[in-house]
Design a protein around this motif. Structure first.
Motif, short mmCIF file in Angstrom:
data_model
loop_
_atom_site.label_atom_id
_atom_site.label_comp_id
_atom_site.label_asym_id
_atom_site.label_seq_id
_atom_site.Cartn_x
_atom_site.Cartn_y
_atom_site.Cartn_z
N VAL A 92 0.83 -1.21 0.00
CA VAL A 92 0.00 0.00 0.00
C VAL A 92 0.87 1.26 0.00
N GLY A 93 1.91 1.28 0.81
CA GLY A 93 2.78 2.45 0.88
C GLY A 93 3.46 2.76 -0.44
N SER A 94 3.84 1.73 -1.17
CA SER A 94 4.47 1.94 -2.48
C SER A 94 3.50 2.59 -3.46
N VAL A 95 2.25 2.18 -3.42
CA VAL A 95 1.23 2.80 -4.27
C VAL A 95 1.10 4.28 -3.91
N CYS A 96 1.10 4.58 -2.62
CA CYS A 96 1.00 5.98 -2.16
C CYS A 96 2.19 6.79 -2.66
N GLY A 141 2.03 7.37 -6.46
CA GLY A 141 1.02 8.39 -6.76
C GLY A 141 1.49 9.78 -6.39
N ALA A 142 2.14 9.90 -5.24
CA ALA A 142 2.58 11.21 -4.76
C ALA A 142 3.70 11.80 -5.62
N ILE A 143 4.63 10.96 -6.09
CA ILE A 143 5.74 11.52 -6.87
C ILE A 143 5.29 11.97 -8.27
N ARG A 144 4.10 11.57 -8.69
CA ARG A 144 3.55 12.04 -9.97
C ARG A 144 2.86 13.39 -9.84
N ARG A 145 2.57 13.80 -8.63
CA ARG A 145 1.79 15.02 -8.40
C ARG A 145 2.68 16.19 -8.02
N PRO A 146 2.63 17.30 -8.75
CA PRO A 146 3.48 18.44 -8.42
C PRO A 146 3.12 19.11 -7.10
N GLU A 147 1.89 18.92 -6.63
CA GLU A 147 1.49 19.54 -5.36
C GLU A 147 1.89 18.71 -4.14
N LEU A 148 2.51 17.54 -4.39
CA LEU A 148 2.99 16.68 -3.31
C LEU A 148 4.49 16.45 -3.45
N GLU A 149 5.16 16.33 -2.33
CA GLU A 149 6.58 15.98 -2.33
C GLU A 149 6.82 14.94 -1.24
N VAL A 150 7.32 13.78 -1.63
CA VAL A 150 7.62 12.74 -0.65
C VAL A 150 8.98 13.07 -0.04
N GLY A 160 12.69 -3.37 6.60
CA GLY A 160 13.73 -4.27 6.11
C GLY A 160 15.07 -3.57 5.93
N GLU A 161 16.13 -4.24 6.38
CA GLU A 161 17.47 -3.68 6.23
C GLU A 161 17.81 -3.44 4.76
N HIS A 162 17.28 -4.27 3.87
CA HIS A 162 17.57 -4.12 2.45
C HIS A 162 16.93 -2.87 1.85
N LYS A 163 15.98 -2.26 2.56
CA LYS A 163 15.34 -1.03 2.10
C LYS A 163 15.97 0.22 2.72
N ASP A 164 16.64 0.05 3.84
CA ASP A 164 17.25 1.19 4.57
C ASP A 164 18.31 1.85 3.69
N GLY A 165 18.17 3.16 3.49
CA GLY A 165 19.12 3.92 2.70
C GLY A 165 18.85 3.95 1.21
N VAL A 166 17.85 3.19 0.76
CA VAL A 166 17.50 3.14 -0.66
C VAL A 166 16.67 4.37 -1.02
N ASP A 167 16.94 4.95 -2.17
CA ASP A 167 16.15 6.09 -2.62
C ASP A 167 14.68 5.67 -2.72
N ILE A 168 13.81 6.54 -2.28
CA ILE A 168 12.38 6.23 -2.22
C ILE A 168 11.82 5.93 -3.61
N LEU A 193 12.96 2.53 -4.61
CA LEU A 193 12.28 1.54 -3.77
C LEU A 193 10.94 1.12 -4.36
N VAL A 194 10.28 2.05 -5.04
CA VAL A 194 8.95 1.75 -5.59
C VAL A 194 8.97 1.56 -7.11
N GLY A 195 10.16 1.35 -7.67
CA GLY A 195 10.27 1.05 -9.09
C GLY A 195 10.22 2.26 -10.01
N LYS A 196 10.51 3.43 -9.48
CA LYS A 196 10.50 4.66 -10.27
C LYS A 196 11.91 5.27 -10.27
N ASP A 197 12.06 6.41 -10.95
CA ASP A 197 13.34 7.11 -10.94
C ASP A 197 13.63 7.63 -9.54
#
Length: 122
Positions: free
Chosen positions: A17-21, A24-33, A40-48, A51-55
């Motif tokens: 669910v968080g990845s979907v959020c 969605g948020a990184i596509r919207r100019p009025e939102l900034e994640v 998970g340790e494998h996610k710690d330090g990874v660019d957001i 992490l969700v399969g985007k740039d």
């Protein structure tokens, strides 16, 4: 309506669910994640974004609670799992006590199902 300053959001638990959020948020100019709290340790330090399969978006996820709570955001989207005996109630209280606005898809509006400690803290 023109938004001059984006609304800063952070996500607690960028799994399904968080990845979907985040996507969605990184596509919207009025939102900034501006942050994500990961388990998970494998996610710690990874660019957001990564992490969700985007740039990459230039914001690293963290598994450090103090670091996450220090993130300046307008709202935390809480998407971690909720199950009997799980930490969701305590997580929610931690965020509220840290002065965070919190939204979630979890059924916190149905207070009869929540613990007495949780109800009293609200």
């Amino acid at each position: 309506m023109t938004i001059n300053t984006p609304y800063h959001v952070a996500v607690w638990g960028p799994g399904d669910v968080g990845s979907v959020c985040i996507r969605g948020a990184i596509r919207r100019p009025e939102l900034e994640v501006v942050g994500a709290y990961v388990y998970g340790e494998h996610k710690d330090g990874v660019d957001i974004g990564t992490l969700v399969g985007k740039d990459p978006v230039g914001v690293a996820a963290t598994g450090n609670l103090a670091q996450f709570l220090a993130v300046d955001c307008d709202v935390v989207i809480y998407t971690a799992l909720d199950f009997p005996g799980g930490p969701a109630e305590q997580d929610f209280l931690t965020l509220i006590k840290a002065g965070k606005n919190v939204i979630t898809s979890l059924p916190y509006s149905y207070l009869p199902a929540r613990s007495e400690d949780f109800k009293q803290a609200l």
